[in-house]
Design a protein around this motif. Structure first.
Motif, PDB file in Angstrom:
ATOM      1  N   GLY A  87       0.855  -1.200   0.000  1.00 26.17           N
ATOM      2  CA  GLY A  87       0.000   0.000   0.000  1.00 26.17           C
ATOM      3  C   GLY A  87       0.877   1.231   0.000  1.00 26.17           C
ATOM      4  N   HIS A  88       0.688   2.092  -0.991  1.00 22.67           N
ATOM      5  CA  HIS A  88       1.496   3.301  -1.103  1.00 22.67           C
ATOM      6  C   HIS A  88       0.691   4.518  -0.685  1.00 22.67           C
ATOM      7  N   ARG A  89       1.257   5.308   0.229  1.00 21.54           N
ATOM      8  CA  ARG A  89       0.617   6.581   0.540  1.00 21.54           C
ATOM      9  C   ARG A  89       0.961   7.562  -0.580  1.00 21.54           C
ATOM     10  N   VAL A  90      -0.067   8.112  -1.226  1.00 24.00           N
ATOM     11  CA  VAL A  90       0.154   9.125  -2.261  1.00 24.00           C
ATOM     12  C   VAL A  90      -0.550  10.393  -1.804  1.00 24.00           C
ATOM     13  N   VAL A  91       0.181  11.503  -1.804  1.00 19.43           N
ATOM     14  CA  VAL A  91      -0.370  12.706  -1.183  1.00 19.43           C
ATOM     15  C   VAL A  91      -1.519  13.306  -1.994  1.00 19.43           C
ATOM     16  N   HIS A  92      -1.322  13.503  -3.304  1.00 10.49           N
ATOM     17  CA  HIS A  92      -2.344  14.243  -4.062  1.00 10.49           C
ATOM     18  C   HIS A  92      -2.968  13.384  -5.154  1.00 10.49           C
ATOM     19  N   GLY A  93      -4.260  13.224  -5.079  1.00 11.50           N
ATOM     20  CA  GLY A  93      -4.971  12.474  -6.117  1.00 11.50           C
ATOM     21  C   GLY A  93      -5.836  13.368  -6.978  1.00 11.50           C
ATOM     22  N   GLY A  94      -5.720  14.692  -6.791  1.00  6.91           N
ATOM     23  CA  GLY A  94      -6.522  15.636  -7.578  1.00  6.91           C
ATOM     24  C   GLY A  94      -8.005  15.294  -7.508  1.00  6.91           C
ATOM     25  N   GLU A  95      -8.707  15.540  -8.600  1.00  5.71           N
ATOM     26  CA  GLU A  95     -10.140  15.188  -8.638  1.00  5.71           C
ATOM     27  C   GLU A  95     -10.340  13.822  -9.267  1.00  5.71           C
ATOM     28  N   ILE A  96      -9.246  13.228  -9.751  1.00  4.45           N
ATOM     29  CA  ILE A  96      -9.366  11.955 -10.470  1.00  4.45           C
ATOM     30  C   ILE A  96      -9.622  10.814  -9.505  1.00  4.45           C
ATOM     31  N   PHE A  97      -8.898  10.821  -8.374  1.00  5.86           N
ATOM     32  CA  PHE A  97      -8.962   9.656  -7.492  1.00  5.86           C
ATOM     33  C   PHE A  97      -9.870   9.929  -6.301  1.00  5.86           C
ATOM     34  N   THR A  98     -11.025   9.292  -6.320  1.00  8.90           N
ATOM     35  CA  THR A  98     -11.975   9.461  -5.213  1.00  8.90           C
ATOM     36  C   THR A  98     -11.851   8.294  -4.241  1.00  8.90           C
ATOM     37  N   GLN A  99     -11.050   7.314  -4.594  1.00  8.53           N
ATOM     38  CA  GLN A  99     -10.785   6.203  -3.679  1.00  8.53           C
ATOM     39  C   GLN A  99      -9.455   5.533  -4.023  1.00  8.53           C
ATOM     40  N   ALA A 100      -9.058   4.586  -3.173  1.00  8.20           N
ATOM     41  CA  ALA A 100      -7.802   3.870  -3.411  1.00  8.20           C
ATOM     42  C   ALA A 100      -7.914   3.075  -4.710  1.00  8.20           C
ATOM     43  N   ALA A 148      -8.358  11.673  -1.185  1.00  9.51           N
ATOM     44  CA  ALA A 148      -9.563  10.989  -1.679  1.00  9.51           C
ATOM     45  C   ALA A 148     -10.755  11.105  -0.722  1.00  9.51           C
ATOM     46  N   PHE A 149     -10.479  11.040   0.583  1.00  9.69           N
ATOM     47  CA  PHE A 149     -11.562  11.073   1.576  1.00  9.69           C
ATOM     48  C   PHE A 149     -12.403  12.354   1.448  1.00  9.69           C
ATOM     49  N   ARG A 173      -8.679  24.675  -6.202  1.00  7.62           N
ATOM     50  CA  ARG A 173      -9.797  24.427  -5.286  1.00  7.62           C
ATOM     51  C   ARG A 173      -9.217  23.832  -4.000  1.00  7.62           C
ATOM     52  N   ARG A 174     -10.081  23.616  -3.024  1.00  9.05           N
ATOM     53  CA  ARG A 174      -9.668  22.933  -1.793  1.00  9.05           C
ATOM     54  C   ARG A 174      -9.671  21.422  -2.059  1.00  9.05           C
ATOM     55  N   TYR A 175      -8.596  20.745  -1.694  1.00  8.90           N
ATOM     56  CA  TYR A 175      -8.550  19.286  -1.827  1.00  8.90           C
ATOM     57  C   TYR A 175      -8.558  18.577  -0.474  1.00  8.90           C
ATOM     58  N   GLY A 176      -7.835  19.155   0.504  1.00  9.70           N
ATOM     59  CA  GLY A 176      -7.749  18.497   1.819  1.00  9.70           C
ATOM     60  C   GLY A 176      -6.659  17.434   1.835  1.00  9.70           C
TER      61      GLY A 176
END
Ligand code: ADP
Length: 401
Positions: A87-100, A148-149, A173-176
Motif C-alpha cells: 500500500g502506497h501513501r500518495v499525497v495528491h490524487g486531484g479530482e481523479i482519485f476518489t478512492q484507493a 480521496a476522503f 480548489r480545496r482538496y484536503g
C-alpha cells in the motif's frame, strides 16, 4: 491466517515503511530509510521491541533502498511470506482519485499529471511506486490518496471565491489532506458512539506537525481546513495556516522577498516555531510556557484560539454534532491544548472533564467531556491501518475476478 500489507510512505529523501496486520492494524515491523541521495543514507528497522541499523549504499535512491529493504526483509521470512500487497501513501490524487486504486500504467500517469499540485510529494511517491514495483514484482501495488476522503465535499465548500475559470482550467480548489487519519478516527468515533458512521455528525481535529480539521456530516467529509496545498487553516508546527492573502504579495513587493523565500517562510519558519522563536515541538513549548516564556505562551494561545474558531465554524457544516474528536501527536497527548481549546468553546456547550482529559493520553482512547457537554473523544490515529486495509481489499477483489 492473518494477512499483512507492506505500507510505504516515500518522501524525496526518505522511505517510511511498516508491515501491518490487516485484522487489527498492529505494526509488526517498521522501518525508516533516511538521507537518501546523500553519502550517509541510513536504514533502521524495528521489530519485536528491538531496533537494528543497516548501512545503505552511498547516494542510494528509492530504487536501491527498496531493493536493500527487500533483501533485509528476507531475514523475516515468515512475516514476509504473509505480505499480500503493498500500500502506497500518495499525497495528491486531484479530482481523479476518489478512492484507493490498484496501480497500473494509467494510474502512474495520472499521479504524474497531478504532480504540479504537490511538487514536493507526488514525484517522490511515484518514484517510490516504480522502485517498489521493481523490488516486489510479484505483489499487487495499491495507491491510497490523502485527498480521496475529501472528494465528497460539496462545491460550496471546496471552491474559493476566485474567478471560476481558475478552477475550470487549473483545478484551483480545496482538496484536503490527512484523509486516512480523518477516515480512521471518524470510523472509530462512530464505534465508540455505538452508532453507524452513516448517521454520524463529527468534527475531527488531526493535530500533529501538520494540522487539519474536518467536518463530517452523515459520515461524509463536508469541509476541511487544508486547501489546494497543505498550508491553509490551523496553525501548524512550522506552517502558518490562514493568512490575509495579501501578505505574500506584500512581502514580495514591499519587503523584496523572492517567491521561494516567501514559500519557505510560510511553510518552514512560521506556525508554532515562527511565533515562539523557539521550536515547533508542542511538548517543549508547553514546558517553556510553564517556565514563563511569553512567546511560547503566545504561540500555544494562538494555536488554541485558531482551533477553537474552526471548531465553532465547522458546527455549521457538520449539522447537530455527535462528537468532536482529537487525534495526531498533539491531539492524542496534549491535555493542555485540549483543555485550553475547549475552555474557549464554553459558550457553545463544550466542557472538559479534567480527570478524564489527563487520563486519555499516550495511546488511550475515550470520552473526555463533562456530562452536559457535547461529546469530546480522544482517538489515537492509525493511518497505516487504513492504507493496509484498502490495499488488502483491492488485492483480494482483483484475485477473485
Ligand atoms: P507528524 O505530523 O509528523 O506525524 P505527530 O502526529 O507525531 O507528527 O505529532 C508531533 C507533535 O505532537 C509535536 O508537536 C509533538 O511535540 C507533539 N506531542 C507529542 N507528544 C506530546 C505530548 N505528550 N504533549 C504535547 N505534545 C506532544
Amino acid at each position: 491466517m492473518s494477512s499483512y500489507v507492506l505500507v510505504l510512505n516515500c518522501g524525496s529523501s526518505s522511505i517510511k515503511f511498516a508491515i501491518v496486520a490487516v485484522n487489527n492494524g498492529e505494526s509488526i515491523l517498521s522501518g525508516l530509510a533516511e538521507n537518501l541521495g546523500s553519502d550517509n543514507s541510513t536504514l533502521k528497522i524495528s521489530h519485536a521491541k528491538t531496533s537494528t541499523s543497516y548501512s545503505l549504499p552511498a547516494n542510494c535512491k528509492h530504487e536501491s533502498a527498496l531493493s536493500s529493504i527487500n533483501n533485509i526483509l528476507n531475514e523475516y521470512q515468515d512475516l514476509k511470506q504473509k505480505v499480500v500487497a503493498i500500500g502506497h501513501r500518495v499525497v495528491h490524487g486531484g479530482e481523479i482519485f476518489t478512492q484507493a486504486t490498484l496501480i497500473d500504467d494509467e494510474v502512474k500517469a495520472a499521479i504524474k499529471n497531478t504532480s504540479h499540485m504537490a511538487p514536493l510529494h507526488n514525484p517522490a511517491n511515484l518514484s517510490g511506486i516504480e522502485s517498489a514495483q521493481l523490488a516486489f514484482p510479484a505483489l499487487q501495488h495499491v495507491a491510497v490518496f490523502d485527498t480521496a476522503f475529501f472528494q465528497t465535499m460539496p462545491k460550496h465548500a471546496y471552491l474559493y471565491a476566485l474567478p471560476y475559470e481558475l478552477y475550470k482550467t487549473h483545478g484551483i480548489r480545496r482538496y484536503g489532506f490527512h484523509g486516512s487519519s480523518h477516515e480512521f478516527v471518524s470510523t472509530k468515533a462512530a464505534e465508540l458512539l455505538n452508532q453507524p458512521l452513516e448517521v454520524s455528525n463529527l468534527i475531527t481535529a488531526h493535530l500533529g506537525n501538520g494540522c487539519s480539521i474536518t467536518a463530517i456530516n452523515q459520515g461524509k467529509a463536508i469541509d476541511t481546513s487544508l486547501g489546494l496545498t497543505p498550508l491553509e487553516g490551523l496553525v501548524m508546527g512550522t506552517r502558518c495556516g490562514d493568512l490575509d492573502p495579501s501578505i505574500p504579495t506584500y512581502m514580495q513587493e514591499t519587503l523584496g522577498y523572492s517567491a521561494s523565500k516567501v514559500n519557505d517562510l510560510l511553510n518552514k519558519s512560521s506556525g508554532l516555531l515562527g511565533i515562539s522563536e523557539l521550536s515547533n515541538d508542542c511538548r517543549l513549548l508547553e514546558e517553556q510556557s510553564k517556565n514563563g516564556n511569553e512567546l511560547a505562551q503566545l504561540a500555544l494561545e494562538i494555536f488554541c484560539y485558531r482551533l477553537a474558531k474552526y471548531i465553532a465554524s465547522y458546527m455549521v457544516a457538520s449539522g447537530p454534532l455527535d462528537a468532536l474528536v482529537f487525534t495526531g501527536g498533539i491531539g492524542e497527548n496534549s491535555s493542555f491544548i485540549r483543555q485550553r481549546t475547549i475552555a474557549m468553546l464554553s459558550t457553545l456547550n463544550f466542557s472538559i472533564n479534567e480527570q478524564l482529559n489527563e487520563k486519555m493520553r499516550f495511546g488511550h482512547a475515550g470520552f473526555v467531556q463533562q456530562e452536559a457537554s457535547h461529546k469530546i473523544i480522544v482517538i489515537p490515529t492509525n493511518e497505516e491501518w487504513v492504507i493496509a486495509n484498502k490495499a488488502a481489499k483491492l488485492t483480494l477483489a482483483s484475485g477473485e475476478q
